[in-house]
Structures are given as C-alpha cells and as structure tokens.
Scaffold this active site. Structure first.
Site, PDB file in Angstrom:
ATOM      1  CB  THR A 105       2.727  -7.080   0.919  1.00 18.55           C
ATOM      2  OG1 THR A 105       2.850  -7.319   2.329  1.00 18.55           O
ATOM      3  CG2 THR A 105       1.264  -6.895   0.615  1.00 18.55           C
TER       4      THR A 105
ATOM      5  CG  ASP B 296      -0.266  -0.023   2.513  1.00 19.30           C
ATOM      6  OD1 ASP B 296       0.649  -0.853   2.696  1.00 19.30           O
ATOM      7  OD2 ASP B 296      -0.596   0.814   3.369  1.00 19.30           O
TER       8      ASP B 296
HETATM    9  O1  F6P Z   1       5.702  -5.667   5.036  1.00 19.25           O
HETATM   10  C1  F6P Z   1       6.280  -6.909   5.030  1.00 19.25           C
HETATM   11  C2  F6P Z   1       7.182  -7.088   6.211  1.00 19.25           C
HETATM   12  O2  F6P Z   1       7.777  -8.336   6.061  1.00 19.25           O
HETATM   13  C3  F6P Z   1       6.535  -6.939   7.585  1.00 19.25           C
HETATM   14  O3  F6P Z   1       5.818  -8.057   7.990  1.00 19.25           O
HETATM   15  C4  F6P Z   1       7.724  -6.624   8.437  1.00 19.25           C
HETATM   16  O4  F6P Z   1       7.373  -5.911   9.590  1.00 19.25           O
HETATM   17  C5  F6P Z   1       8.556  -5.773   7.545  1.00 19.25           C
HETATM   18  O5  F6P Z   1       8.220  -6.125   6.218  1.00 19.25           O
HETATM   19  C6  F6P Z   1      10.037  -5.907   7.757  1.00 19.25           C
HETATM   20  O6  F6P Z   1      10.677  -4.991   6.951  1.00 19.25           O
HETATM   21  P1  F6P Z   1      12.249  -4.908   6.772  1.00 19.25           P
HETATM   22  O7  F6P Z   1      12.673  -6.081   5.950  1.00 19.25           O
HETATM   23  O8  F6P Z   1      12.464  -3.627   6.070  1.00 19.25           O
HETATM   24  O9  F6P Z   1      12.848  -4.960   8.144  1.00 19.25           O
END
Ligand code: F6P
Length: 337
Positions: free
Chosen positions: A140, A117
């Site tokens: 996602t 989103d």
């Molecule tokens: O939005 C997908 C996601 O995997 C979330 O579940 C999680 O909080 C976030 O991304 C983690 O993001 P990053 O890889 O930037 O730490």
C-alpha cells in the site's frame, strides 16, 4: 516478536499449488512482488496460479496458470498485471465459499495476498473458515500497516509527490504565493510527512495530529506584514480539518489579499515505475512469502522491521494509528522556521 506455535502448522500438509492475487488499491512494486512469488514458487517445483482482480477473480474463477515468462519484463512496471479490486462479495460467507470451491477444484492449497490491512482481514477470515493457508505481503502506498517499516509502493509514491511538489515550488516562489497541496493518505500521514519534509514545507497537516488552523493563519498574517508570502502547506487527504480545498477556503476567508492556490496530486501517486527500494522490498517479501508457505508458516503477513523479515499474524493486521513521533513534527517546525 510472536510465538512460533501461533503461526506454524502441520508440516506434513505441504503446499504444492499456490495462488497469488493483488487486492485493494494498487501500489508500485506489486508486479515485482508477483514476479518474486511466481519465480520462487516455480523454483521449488510448485504450480503457481495468478488470480485476477483480487478476491473478485477468486469468486468468479478468473484464475490463470503462470510460468516464468508470465512475469517477464514486469519488475519495472507500475500497476498490477493481475489487476486489483476492492471486493464486497468476499465479505459475505457465500462469496468466500465460492472462492474456496474454485481453489479446491484446482487443488490450490496456498494463497499469497498482496494488499493492505483490509485485504489481510479478508484473508484471515477466509483461512479461519477453510483449510487454505494464506500469506500476506504489505502492499500500500499509505504505509499504514502496523509491524513493518516498509510497505510496497510507499517509497515510489513519496518520490512522485516530491517531484511534483518541487515543480509547484518553482512557480509558487516565482509568484510569491501560498500553495496548499493535498497528497494521499486516508488514515495515515506518512506520505505528507515524508514529502513535506523533503520539499521544505512550512506546514504539514496529518490525520495523526489535530490541525491548528489558527496558528497557520497567524504565521501567514505575519508573513504578509513582512511581504514574504511564499508558503507551502502539504496536507494529507485524511487530515481532521479536511482536505486542501477546505484548508484553502478558510485561509482565503482570513487572508483575502493573499494569492492562495490548491493542487490535489491524487492518483498520480499510485502509478509509475517502482523505485529501486520498492522493487527490492517486493522481491524480498515475495520470496519469503513462498518460503513461509513451504516451511508451514501460515496465516501471517510478511513485513520488514530493522531490515529483518517480520511475520505478523493476519488476525493482528491493523492500521498504524497515531504512531508518528513528535520528533518528526519538531523537525518540520524547526527546519521551516
Ligand atoms: O489506500 C491507498 C489509497 O491510495 C488512499 O491513500 C486513498 O484514499 C485511496 O487509496 C483511494 O482509493 P481509490 O483509488 O479506490 O479511490
């Protein structure tokens, strides 16, 4: 159902060159979506460009021309061959201007954005400022976008979580232990709910519901009395009570004799070969993204609802909040009893 005049634009300005990018957190199946966009675009005689590292590559002019071979042998691979990023610069008008200039220079007149989103909101802002039609594809692992039953990557992530939790259950059972397992889901509990139900979890803690830690403590004390201390708790990282560490800390304070262990599954859920379902969803969405651009359907993201394509205006791209029905939680309660 959205009115068609909102999303169809002038048919006389047909797209001829399109760009595709992946943005935000990666999700298994993004490569299958890139492949579908590239191959469908080429089939219709378009020039197709891959933009690396999401909006960052757009700003830095990191853009490569794709052909059929560029996407060979990727449908089964996790990650994204185009790489991805969360780009702060694109939130500034100056960044978006640079991005537009780079597209204009190459004559790219349509953009496909595979992401969540946040990425869609960026695309919406961009297309409202410049004459570049944008189509989003819901990618996602969290499945936290309104208007679609599926997002690319969710099925694979859940299956990865299930496989890991099944293994933990073996050792948990052998030792009569309590396990608190944290799965991803910053704002949505779908991964926790699906993986928890599929692994027979006794408790599933999700951001969509207030966590009642006292009732968990009560039922664990009861189990302790019956000397039956096996209990699986699946917690979404975005749960209101906190993650697995916080839950386990409070449980340990109240049940000092219980053997309580924590496992945070983390980014293992984001990688790996996409499941069959994710490959199919990605292929369908990618194909329809290009079809949409060609038909003049602009500034929407492509979702699937009731097994039909659903086109939702980018400006309405919002997270699904609190959409989990009580029925799901009843299933958890009844089946774990
Ligand atoms: O939005 C997908 C996601 O995997 C979330 O579940 C999680 O909080 C976030 O991304 C983690 O993001 P990053 O890889 O930037 O730490």
């Amino acid at each position: 159902m959205y009115l068609s005049f909102l999303i169809f634009q002038d048919m006389s300005s047909k797209v001829t060159k399109i760009g595709v990018l992946t943005s935000g957190g990666d999700s298994p199946g993004m490569n299958a979506a890139i492949r579908a966009v590239v191959r469908t675009g080429l089939y219709y005689g378009l020039e197709v460009y891959g933009i690396t590292r999401g909006y960052q590559g757009l700003i830095e002019d990191d853009i490569i021309k794709m052909n059929g071979r560029s996407v060979a042998n990727i449908i089964q691979r996790g990650g994204t061959i185009l790489k991805t990023a969360r780009c702060m610069e694109f939130m500034e008008q100056e960044g978006r201007q640079k991005a537009y200039d780079n597209l204009k220079k190459r004559g790219i007149d349509g953009l496909v954005i595979i992401g969540g989103d946040g990425s869609f909101r960026g695309a919406n802002k961009f297309s409202s400022e410049f004459d570049i039609p944008c189509i989003g594809l819901a990618g996602t692992i969290d499945k936290d976008i309104s208007g679609t039953d599926f997002t690319i990557g969710f099925d694979t992530a859940v299956n990865t979580a299930v496989e890991a939790i099944d293994k933990i259950r073996d050792t948990m059972d052998a030792h009569d232990r309590v396990f608190v397992i944290e799965v991803m889901g910053r704002d949505a509990g779908y991964i926790a709910l699906h993986s928890g139900i599929a692994t027979g979890a006794e408790n599933i803690l999700i951001p969509e519901r207030k966590t009642d830690i006292n009732s968990i403590i009560k039922s664990l004390k009861e189990k302790e009395r019956r000397k039956k201390m096996v209990n699986l708790i699946v917690v979404a990282e975005g749960d209101d009570f906190g993650g697995a560490d916080q839950v386990s800390r409070v449980l340990k304070e109240n049940l000092p004799k219980a053997e309580i262990r924590v496992c945070i599954l983390g980014h293992i859920q984001r990688g790996g070969a996409p499941s069959c379902l994710d490959r199919i969803i990605a292929s369908r969405m990618g194909y329809h993204a290009v079809e949409s651009l060609l038909q003049g359907r602009h500034n929407v993201f492509v979702g699937i609802q009731d097994n039909k394509m659903n086109y939702i205006p980018l400006e309405q791209a919002v997270k699904t909040k609190g959409k989990i029905s009580d029925e799901w939680l009843d299933i958890v309660k009844i089946l774990a009893s």
